[in-house]
Scaffold this active site. Structure first.
Site, PDB file in Angstrom:
ATOM      1  N   ASN A   1      -0.475   8.884   3.599  1.00 49.16           N
ATOM      2  CA  ASN A   1       0.575   8.315   5.166  1.00 49.16           C
ATOM      3  C   ASN A   1       2.003   8.335   4.936  1.00 49.16           C
ATOM      4  OD1 ASN A   1       0.389   5.659   6.504  1.00 49.16           O
ATOM      5  ND2 ASN A   1       1.758   5.547   5.137  1.00 49.16           N
ATOM      6  N   GLU A   2       2.010   9.149   5.468  1.00 51.87           N
ATOM      7  CA  GLU A   2       4.107   9.338   6.105  1.00 51.87           C
ATOM      8  C   GLU A   2       4.358   9.798   4.955  1.00 51.87           C
ATOM      9  OE1 GLU A   2       5.321   5.324   7.317  1.00 51.87           O
ATOM     10  OE2 GLU A   2       3.960   5.799   9.967  1.00 51.87           O
TER      11      GLU A   2
ATOM     12  N   GLU B   1      -0.576   4.635  13.813  1.00 50.76           N
ATOM     13  CA  GLU B   1      -0.265   3.352  13.632  1.00 50.76           C
ATOM     14  C   GLU B   1       0.903   3.191  15.256  1.00 50.76           C
ATOM     15  OE1 GLU B   1       1.991   2.824  10.469  1.00 50.76           O
ATOM     16  OE2 GLU B   1       0.942   3.611   9.208  1.00 50.76           O
TER      17      GLU B   1
END
Ligand code: AHR
Length: 503
Positions: free
Chosen positions: A172-173, A292
């Site tokens: 994630n990110e 997201e």
């Protein structure tokens, strides 16, 4: 009053609609899981401790697939902590959100909850503080049917048959300096490629998502995508995009241009992905998982982040509990229109998040659950959207945005199915109502308006709250009418609408 003209043509197909575009996101964060979806002492709780009032609302929202368990949380998460007898599960510090994770809910409980909700599970693996081995362990535990130590453990924990998770996020990110184990693009690209290749040895049909930039404003945006793709191009199906928007300096008009940013974000990432493909002589098309997206008043969070006492690690504190206004709902409806407009390349998207944390659904411990304003555009679009996405070219007056120059005040998209067409449309102007005239002659000799919804409040700051949970609701469009081959209706300033037309 201004005017806007457009046309509904079932032949103007952008792409077949991938229902994964109506995904959501559940992170172990604040009161999302604990005191949100899981509250064993709540009067509506089922035998597993899940609030059935929340389950009903999530069903109504129409979420197709849910990304889990993070978010920033996943980069420090040990998935094994969340399986096995509950009383033996460890309490851990969650360094991402400075809280304590009790692990009362893990893979099994969450999958059970999704079965109730009727949505598919999409898992993220920890590539922050962990690596390939742990990702493979989780994959085997979740998806294998052979007789192995992992699958026996799964059966002993109550689940004989595999969870069958199709879609997996590789971290994630990972471009974010805030991310536990965040790294540079080359480092991440190599790790993601090795992890993807290893996972595909288990199942070549998995759908894998590599991390793109965590926003278009990251200093590495663009260069990150290109470098990561150079490493993972052959091994993944999707690149992720994340974007959050908020009204700054009380400038509603500028905020209402947010979807232009999302449009440019998608176009840029698609351009880079296709450029990498061309350089390799490949026809492969990398798809976007916009996993997201939402309105998030992140500046409020940034102002308090890091102010908790170092020794304070609360369980399920109130974090990121934004209260959404009618204005926020119009922007979020426009973001969803924009995702649909790019349905040829955006094949998956996750509204971030679902319950209590920057969420369409709010709950009070021991009390009610209610719909925030942003609930409505999502729920209505998910329910009315048909199999094919249609291009809807609009001619309308523009307003001037400081960031994007001339921005059309009306934005629209439609979908078609065998019974008719659904139109989703937004008036971004803070000043003018607009009369929309839609040429519907291509819909056949006898089109009929069967359903209309308008989200608009004279006071655009109106919100639904614990004390007034029904303050903002969509209403029918009073003046929607068919007149020869034209459909006409009025959109007040700052409004979102949906119309269902049977053909
Ligand atoms: O959704 C809140 C946070 O926003 C997520 O944990 C992270 O991925 C993003 O920065």
């Amino acid at each position: 009053m201004t005017t806007a003209t457009t046309i509904l043509d079932p032949r103007a197909v952008v792409a077949d609609l991938d229902r994964r575009l109506f995904g959501g996101f559940v992170e172990h964060l604040g009161r999302h899981v604990y005191d949100g979806i899981h509250e064993p002492s709540h009067p509506s709780a089922d035998e597993r401790g899940f609030r059935t009032d929340v389950i009903d609302l999530v069903r109504e929202l129409g979420i197709s697939v849910v990304r889990y368990p993070g978010g920033n949380f996943v980069s420090g998460y040990r998935w094994e902590d969340g399986i096995g007898p509950r009383e033996q599960r460890p309490r851990r510090l969650d360094l991402a959100w400075h809280t304590t994770e009790t692990n009362e809910v893990g893979l099994h409980e969450f999958a059970d909850w999704l079965d109730e909700v009727g949505s598919e599970l999409m898992l993220a693996v920890n590539l922050g503080t962990r690596g390939i081995a742990e990702a493979l362990d989780l994959l085997e535990y979740a998806n294998a049917s052979a007789d192995t130590a992992r699958t026996r453990e799964r059966a002993a924990n109550g689940r004989e048959r595999p969870f069958g998770v199709r879609m997996w996020c590789l971290g994630n990110e990972m471009d974010g300096p805030w991310q536990l184990g965040g790294r540079d693009a080359a480092d991440y690209g190599r790790l993601a490629a090795r992890t993807a290749r290893a996972m595909r040895r288990f199942d070549p049909g998995l759908q894998l998502v590599a991390c793109g930039s965590s926003s278009r404003t990251m200093p590495t945006f663009g260069a990150w995508e290109r470098e990561v793709l150079e490493h993972v191009f052959d091994d993944v199906d999707f690149l992720s995009c994340h974007a959050y928007y908020e009204a700054r300096d009380d400038d509603a008009q500028e905020f209402l241009a947010s979807a232009v940013d999302m449009h440019l974000f998608i176009e840029t990432v698609v351009g880079i992905a296709d450029d990498v493909a061309a350089a390799r002589g490949s026809d492969k098309r990398i798809m976007i998982s916009f996993d997201e997206w939402n309105v998030w008043y992140q500046s409020r969070w940034n102002a308090i982040e890091g102010t908790q006492p170092a020794d304070d690690w609360p369980v399920a504190p109130r974090l990121l509990e934004d209260r959404y206004t009618a204005l926020d709902a119009v922007v979020s409806g426009d973001l969803l229109i924009t995702l649909l407009q790019h349905a040829d390349r955006v094949r998956s998207a996750s509204l971030a998040q679902l319950v209590n944390v920057i969420a369409p659904i709010m709950t009070e411990p021991g009390g009610p659950a209610w719909r925030q304003t942003i609930f409505f555009p999502f729920a209505i679009t998910s329910r009315l959207a048909g199999d094919r996405v249609l291009r809807v070219p609009v001619e309308a007056r523009a307003f001037t945005s400081a960031r994007f120059g001339d921005v059309p005040s009306v934005n629209a998209v439609a979908t078609a199915d065998t019974d008719g067409v659904s139109l989703f449309v937004v008036n971004r102007s803070t000043a003018d109502a607009v009369e929309v005239a839609v040429d519907v002659t291509a819909l056949g000799p006898r089109p009929a308006i069967v359903e209309t919804h308008l989200l608009h409040e004279r006071d655009a700051s109106a919100a639904n709250t614990l004390d007034d949970p029904e303050r903002v609701r969509p209403r029918p469009i009073d003046d929607a009418r068919l007149d020869g081959g034209m459909m006409r209706f009025t959109l007040p300033p700052v409004s979102w609408a949906a119309l269902r037309i049977a053909s």
